[in-house]
Design an enzyme around this catalytic site. Structure first.
Site, short mmCIF file in Angstrom:
data_model
loop_
_atom_site.label_atom_id
_atom_site.label_comp_id
_atom_site.label_asym_id
_atom_site.label_seq_id
_atom_site.Cartn_x
_atom_site.Cartn_y
_atom_site.Cartn_z
N GLY A 194 66.66 34.97 34.32
CA GLY A 194 64.79 35.56 34.85
C GLY A 194 64.32 34.99 33.65
NE ARG A 217 57.14 36.49 36.51
CZ ARG A 217 57.35 36.55 37.58
NH1 ARG A 217 57.17 35.14 37.78
NH2 ARG A 217 57.54 37.05 38.08
CE1 TYR A 228 62.46 47.76 38.98
CE2 TYR A 228 62.01 50.09 37.40
CZ TYR A 228 62.12 48.52 37.66
OH TYR A 228 62.24 48.18 37.06
CE LYS A 280 65.50 47.22 36.58
NZ LYS A 280 66.29 46.47 35.75
N1 LIG Z 1 57.94 45.06 32.36
C1 LIG Z 1 57.83 45.89 32.44
O1 LIG Z 1 57.12 47.33 32.22
C2 LIG Z 1 59.74 46.28 32.79
C3 LIG Z 1 59.55 47.84 32.43
C4 LIG Z 1 61.41 48.28 32.78
C5 LIG Z 1 61.94 47.13 32.96
N2 LIG Z 1 61.97 45.94 33.30
C6 LIG Z 1 63.01 44.92 33.30
O2 LIG Z 1 62.61 43.97 32.76
C7 LIG Z 1 63.05 42.58 33.84
C8 LIG Z 1 62.36 41.43 33.20
O3 LIG Z 1 61.62 41.76 33.92
P1 LIG Z 1 59.38 41.30 33.58
O4 LIG Z 1 58.90 42.33 33.07
O5 LIG Z 1 58.94 40.24 32.16
O6 LIG Z 1 59.11 41.25 35.06
P2 LIG Z 1 59.26 39.68 35.23
O7 LIG Z 1 57.94 39.25 36.59
O8 LIG Z 1 57.64 38.82 34.03
O9 LIG Z 1 60.01 37.93 35.32
C9 LIG Z 1 60.84 38.62 36.43
C10 LIG Z 1 61.64 37.12 36.63
O10 LIG Z 1 63.05 37.19 36.56
C11 LIG Z 1 63.09 36.35 37.75
N3 LIG Z 1 63.89 36.16 39.15
C12 LIG Z 1 63.29 37.39 40.12
N4 LIG Z 1 64.35 37.10 41.42
C13 LIG Z 1 65.20 36.46 40.63
C14 LIG Z 1 66.51 35.70 41.46
N5 LIG Z 1 66.47 36.38 42.81
N6 LIG Z 1 67.04 34.58 40.74
C15 LIG Z 1 67.05 34.23 39.80
N7 LIG Z 1 65.50 35.04 38.91
C16 LIG Z 1 64.73 35.26 39.71
C17 LIG Z 1 61.63 35.84 38.16
O11 LIG Z 1 61.09 34.45 38.59
C18 LIG Z 1 60.94 36.01 36.40
O12 LIG Z 1 60.86 34.64 36.07
C19 LIG Z 1 63.45 43.26 34.74
O13 LIG Z 1 64.72 43.29 35.27
C20 LIG Z 1 62.54 44.03 35.53
O14 LIG Z 1 63.02 45.29 36.22
C21 LIG Z 1 60.57 45.65 32.82
#
Ligand SMILES: NC(=O)c1ccc[n+]([C@@H]2O[C@H](COP(=O)([O-])OP(=O)(O)OC[C@H]3O[C@@H](n4cnc5c(N)ncnc54)[C@H](O)[C@@H]3O)[C@@H](O)[C@H]2O)c1
Length: 258
Positions: free
Chosen positions: A13, A16, A157, A161
């Site tokens: 992932g 982005r 979710y 997690k």
């Molecule tokens: N943004 C937040 O506030 C936050 C908080 C806590 C945890 N997270 C975690 O951080 C991680 C990244 O989140 P983000 O905010 O950057 O999200 P985002 O949506 O910007 O990026 C997620 C990335 O994962 C990829 N992805 C999704 N499903 C996929 C799959 N099946 N196979 C391969 N790639 C896949 C997407 O294409 C994308 O590039 C996630 O695990 C999310 O749960 C985010």
């Protein structure tokens, strides 16, 4: 100064958000980076790896759906055979909102398919490759504060997690003796596409409940990913590092004086 020259890091992932920022940080530290994402790639590549190469780093992208076990084994098998894998960042994740009664079977399965199954498939494939190579390694799972406490309205979710958190702890102790550090980062609220669903009102309320009054940038989360991917974390096994402006420690309580 963290020097990862000669190391190969895979970031799932990584096109982005937090994954992209982590890929950039690892590349800045000298690692060769492979971004595995399911997004549409132009000519087998994506913007983040191109950005790393423009800055003089080594990066490439491969299309991968982490929820597809056979595809994970094939792609990681290829990477391991071509260059070895020293670092894995399990960052790919999806977020579905909904209380328990609002959550359909399909949403529940999709949530677990990416966040839990995907992390398991990638971790298993990379552990096998690391054990065979016999050089140890680093695995960093991007968890969430939603895996450490409940978050109203996000049943699937939070459950996914929470599973990821204890999977990290388990793998952290199971492979400590072979020099593989498995740890996690638990971000609080971070400015990314994932959190675009929050209205300005909810966002303001969440900032108000965060001790330092701010959401994180992806780069602030990536700094902790880099730390756990580096030799600085050699004695840390199965740990979850919260990066949340103090949210998990305590939320501000407004006391009205009489
Ligand atoms: N943004 C937040 O506030 C936050 C908080 C806590 C945890 N997270 C975690 O951080 C991680 C990244 O989140 P983000 O905010 O950057 O999200 P985002 O949506 O910007 O990026 C997620 C990335 O994962 C990829 N992805 C999704 N499903 C996929 C799959 N099946 N196979 C391969 N790639 C896949 C997407 O294409 C994308 O590039 C996630 O695990 C999310 O749960 C985010």
């Amino acid at each position: 100064m963290i020097d990862l020259t000669g190391k190969t890091a895979v970031v799932t992932g990584g096109s982005r958000g937090i994954g992209r920022a982590s890929a950039l940080r690892l590349a800045e530290a000298g690692a060769s980076v492979i971004i595995c994402d399911r997004s549409d790639f132009t000519a087998g590549d994506d913007a983040c790896s191109a950005e790393i190469r423009r800055a003089g780093g080594d990066a490439e992208s491969r299309e991968l759906d982490v929820a597809d076990s056979a595809q994970v084994d094939r792609v990681f098998g290829e990477i391991a055979a071509e260059r070895g894998i020293d670092i894995l960042v399990n960052n790919a994740g999806v977020l579905f909102a909904g209380t328990t009664t609002e959550t359909t079977d399909e949403v529940w399965r999709q949530q677990f398919a990416v966040n839990v199954d995907g992390t398991f498939f990638c971790t298993r494939a990379v552990l096998r490759a690391m054990i065979e190579a016999g050089k140890g390694g680093k695995i960093v799972n991007v968890a969430s504060i939603s895996g450490l406490r409940a978050n109203p309205g996000f049943a699937a979710y939070c459950a996914s997690k929470a599973a990821l958190v204890n999977f990290t702890r388990q793998a952290g102790i199971d492979y400590a003796s072979v020099g593989i550090n498995v740890n996690g980062v638990a971000p609080g609220f971070v400015e990314t596409d994932l959190t675009a669903l929050y209205s300005p009102e909810i966002r303001g309320a969440l900032e108000g409940q965060t001790p330092n009054g701010k959401w994180a940038t992806s780069e602030q989360i990536a700094d902790s990913v880099l730390f756990l991917a580096s030799p600085l974390s050699d004695h840390i096994c199965g740990e979850i590092l919260t990066v949340d402006g103090g949210w998990m420690v305590g939320t501000p309580v407004v006391v009205q004086s009489a």
